[in-house]
Design an enzyme around this catalytic site. Structure first.
Site, mmCIF file in Angstrom:
data_model
loop_
_atom_site.group_PDB
_atom_site.id
_atom_site.type_symbol
_atom_site.label_atom_id
_atom_site.label_comp_id
_atom_site.label_asym_id
_atom_site.label_seq_id
_atom_site.Cartn_x
_atom_site.Cartn_y
_atom_site.Cartn_z
ATOM 1 N N GLU A 240 0.888 -1.182 0.000
ATOM 2 C CA GLU A 240 0.000 0.000 0.000
ATOM 3 C C GLU A 240 0.912 1.215 0.000
ATOM 4 O O GLU A 240 1.526 1.531 1.022
ATOM 5 C CB GLU A 240 -0.906 -0.016 1.234
ATOM 6 C CG GLU A 240 -1.911 -1.148 1.254
ATOM 7 C CD GLU A 240 -3.035 -0.991 0.246
ATOM 8 O OE1 GLU A 240 -3.111 0.060 -0.419
ATOM 9 O OE2 GLU A 240 -3.825 -1.932 0.104
ATOM 10 N N CYS A 274 -2.252 8.953 2.667
ATOM 11 C CA CYS A 274 -1.929 8.466 1.317
ATOM 12 C C CYS A 274 -2.953 8.926 0.288
ATOM 13 O O CYS A 274 -2.606 9.328 -0.803
ATOM 14 C CB CYS A 274 -1.810 6.945 1.323
ATOM 15 S SG CYS A 274 -3.273 6.122 1.981
HETATM 16 P P1 NAD Z 1 8.785 4.745 4.198
HETATM 17 O O1 NAD Z 1 8.706 3.924 2.961
HETATM 18 O O2 NAD Z 1 9.929 5.653 4.365
HETATM 19 O O3 NAD Z 1 8.807 3.815 5.499
HETATM 20 C C1 NAD Z 1 7.779 2.874 5.753
HETATM 21 C C2 NAD Z 1 8.333 1.769 6.634
HETATM 22 O O4 NAD Z 1 9.309 1.021 5.894
HETATM 23 C C3 NAD Z 1 9.043 2.231 7.901
HETATM 24 O O5 NAD Z 1 8.679 1.376 8.958
HETATM 25 C C4 NAD Z 1 10.513 2.064 7.558
HETATM 26 O O6 NAD Z 1 11.341 1.871 8.691
HETATM 27 C C5 NAD Z 1 10.486 0.823 6.691
HETATM 28 N N1 NAD Z 1 11.623 0.660 5.764
HETATM 29 C C6 NAD Z 1 12.465 1.596 5.270
HETATM 30 N N2 NAD Z 1 13.357 1.038 4.419
HETATM 31 C C7 NAD Z 1 13.048 -0.283 4.357
HETATM 32 C C8 NAD Z 1 13.576 -1.381 3.608
HETATM 33 N N3 NAD Z 1 14.597 -1.251 2.767
HETATM 34 N N4 NAD Z 1 13.003 -2.588 3.767
HETATM 35 C C9 NAD Z 1 11.940 -2.751 4.592
HETATM 36 N N5 NAD Z 1 11.405 -1.753 5.329
HETATM 37 C C10 NAD Z 1 11.947 -0.521 5.208
HETATM 38 O O7 NAD Z 1 7.401 5.516 4.271
HETATM 39 P P2 NAD Z 1 6.964 6.632 5.321
HETATM 40 O O8 NAD Z 1 7.683 7.895 4.975
HETATM 41 O O9 NAD Z 1 7.035 6.091 6.699
HETATM 42 O O10 NAD Z 1 5.403 6.775 4.982
HETATM 43 C C11 NAD Z 1 4.876 7.706 4.099
HETATM 44 C C12 NAD Z 1 4.426 7.024 2.825
HETATM 45 O O11 NAD Z 1 3.465 6.004 3.127
HETATM 46 C C13 NAD Z 1 3.720 7.971 1.888
HETATM 47 O O12 NAD Z 1 4.192 7.773 0.585
HETATM 48 C C14 NAD Z 1 2.254 7.542 1.994
HETATM 49 O O13 NAD Z 1 1.485 7.860 0.861
HETATM 50 C C15 NAD Z 1 2.391 6.083 2.200
HETATM 51 N N6 NAD Z 1 1.169 5.491 2.765
HETATM 52 C C16 NAD Z 1 0.387 4.689 1.962
HETATM 53 C C17 NAD Z 1 -0.804 4.156 2.459
HETATM 54 C C18 NAD Z 1 -1.702 3.289 1.592
HETATM 55 O O14 NAD Z 1 -2.564 2.623 2.148
HETATM 56 N N7 NAD Z 1 -1.538 3.286 0.275
HETATM 57 C C19 NAD Z 1 -1.192 4.441 3.765
HETATM 58 C C20 NAD Z 1 -0.369 5.248 4.543
HETATM 59 C C21 NAD Z 1 0.811 5.770 4.034
#
Ligand code: NAD
Length: 482
Positions: A240, A274
């Protein structure tokens, strides 16, 4: 400073290292959580695997546990909601609301009937399709709505029969760690693991041999990395990811009404959702009226610490995101955009940014092409509806989109031309368990909500019971398909 613990094999766990957690409204560290080690992650995964066997076959037990989780969330909603506000920034009613919503989600999935589908029932055979839980789910979550995003995975995964190893964002680990503590005596050991740590812990989870599924919510860039890691041993993935939702206002819409209804889907949680509206397209001749109405709304909103009564918009969650929003707005203004309202950060220690409406934004500006995820909204003008559709679709994002008009049928025709997993008419950001929530294009892989989440955490199993002789016994010949 309060220290929170991880939950591994039903026990509290600390680590040699810790992460400090900042309250974005004050810029101050207010809590610490453990930085999970690789050895601890191994122990966590092994306990989740052991717990899977006792858990997957006993739906009545799972249902009772899920009801107990809902009760525990409600009983602790005030405390959990406060923590969500302190680490994420959202106004307290939204923090508490996210906990109450998660409780409702547990009950909804606890009672969900997963149909056993009969595809043939005759003299030859009874053929049924059942859903089998895939095993341990590694759930990796973002910082925008920590409890809501966590339970969006836990509830359907539990209903499906899976166990969950959950990692929140390093920016918002507190409420999730506390969730693990609150549920520790309710959920059997190993069924819900909460580990805290940086991005590296997330990467280890995706590379670990035990999970059979990954439920990832976060950015597109990380989602792509997760998908690559998952491919190594064919883990199932539910991604997501980010959105850049367009809202197209048609020329028969009432500008004041649209501005009133469109403002919150763009600015709720300071735009850090999001499926928030992130680009608005208006007919050239309506620009002034729509912009004026949106700007008036933005001026009337109370920005402040989410713990203060009456706050409607909190800070941006973290320093990198705060800097990014500042840069995107400054860059747009340098390229000719005008801030009808806002445009600047707010003096002080927290990560506050003025609710901002931008007009005259040039083509190819980053705030239009990329997901801003903050309280700044570009309003773009168009001449013809086909042009607006083309520009709304000219992106790799495909999460949501909306069309606004006095004529809902006309709006629906336009909406169905938009490349987004959910299209709304005269509203935005509404979800129901009766419909899938899907990211088209780069906005995701797989769908959430209702039975669609169940499909993500199960594999279909075909149970074929023969009721007659085999084809060879009947005819003496091999079936043609062979
Ligand atoms: P992010 O991708 O930076 O981090 C998300 C999670 O992934 C964190 O827990 C982080 O520690 C982990 N992570 C980072 N690198 C990783 C790797 N290489 N392997 C595995 N895990 C890793 O995202 P963010 O900045 O925390 O969140 C914001 C984003 O989330 C926005 O783009 C938003 O649109 C999206 N979002 C989408 C939805 C949806 O349902 N489509 C819902 C909420 C947020």
């Amino acid at each position: 400073m309060t220290q929170y613990t991880m939950t591994i094999d039903g026990q509290p766990a600390s680590s040699p290292g810790t992460l400090k957690v900042i309250n974005p409204a004050t810029g101050e560290v207010f809590a610490e959580v453990p930085d999970c080690t690789r050895e601890q992650l191994d122990v966590a995964m092994e306990s989740a695997q052991r717990a899977f066997n006792g858990w997957k076959d006993d739906y009545e037990k799972r249902r009772a546990v899920m009801y107990a989780c809902a009760d525990a969330l409600e009983a602790n909603a005030e405390e959990l909601g406060r923590l969500a506000t302190m680490e994420q920034g959202m106004p307290l009613p939204a923090g508490i609301g996210s906990v109450m919503g998660a409780a409702r989600n547990f009950r909804w999935y606890a009672d969900l009937d997963i149909p056993r589908v009969t595809v043939q029932d005759d003299d030859a055979a009874l053929i049924e399709i059942v859903r089998r839980p895939i095993g341990v789910i590694a759930a990796i979550k973002p910082w925008n709505v920590p409890i809501g995003m966590a339970v969006n995975t836990i509830a359907p995964a539990f209903r499906a029969g899976c166990t969950v190893v959950l990692k929140p964002s390093p920016y918002t680990p507190v409420v999730t760690a506390r969730l693990g503590e609150v549920l520790r005596d309710i959920v059997p050991a190993g069924v819900l693991t909460v580990v805290t740590g940086g991005n590296g812990v997330g990467q280890w989870m995706t590379e670990h041999p035990i999970p059979r599924g990954i439920s990832f919510t976060g950015s597109i860039a990380t989602g792509k990395r997760v998908n690559v890691a998952a491919a190594a041993d064919l883990k199932r993935v539910l991604l997501e990811l980010g959105g850049n939702d367009a809202a197209i206002v048609l020329d028969d819409a009432d500008p004041a009404d649209v501005a009133e209804k469109l403002f919150w889907p763009a600015f709720r949680n300071s735009g850090q959702i999001c499926m928030a509206v992130k680009r608005v397209f208006v007919p050239e001749e309506m620009e002034q009226l729509v912009v004026a109405a949106l700007a008036a709304k933005a001026r009337s909103v109370k920005v402040g610490n989410g713990l203060d009564e009456g706050t409607e918009l909190g800070p941006i969650n973290n320093k990198p995101q705060f800097d990014r929003v500042k840069d995107l707005v400054a860059e747009a203004i340098e390229q000719g955009a005008v801030a009808a309202v806002g445009g600047h950060s707010i003096e002080g220690d927290g990560y506050f940014f003025e609710p901002t409406i931008l007009t005259g934004v040039a083509e190819d500006t980053r705030i239009v092409d990329e997901e801003q995820f903050g309280p700044a909204l570009p309003v773009l003008t168009y001449r013809t509806v086909p042009e607006a559709i083309e520009r709304a679709n000219a992106t790799n994002y495909g999460l949501g989109a909306s069309v606004w008009s006095a004529d809902p049928l006309r709006a629906a025709e336009v909406a169905e031309k938009l490349e987004a997993g959910t299209v709304w008419v005269n509203t935005h950001m509404q979800l129901t368990h009766d419909a899938p929530f899907t990211g088209m294009k780069h906005s995701g892989l797989g769908s959430e909500m209702g039975l669609w989440s169940i499909y993500a955490y199960t594999d279909p199993q075909t149970v074929y019971r023969s009721r007659s002789q085999t084809v060879r016994e009947r005819t003496g010949e091999a079936p043609e398909a062979w």
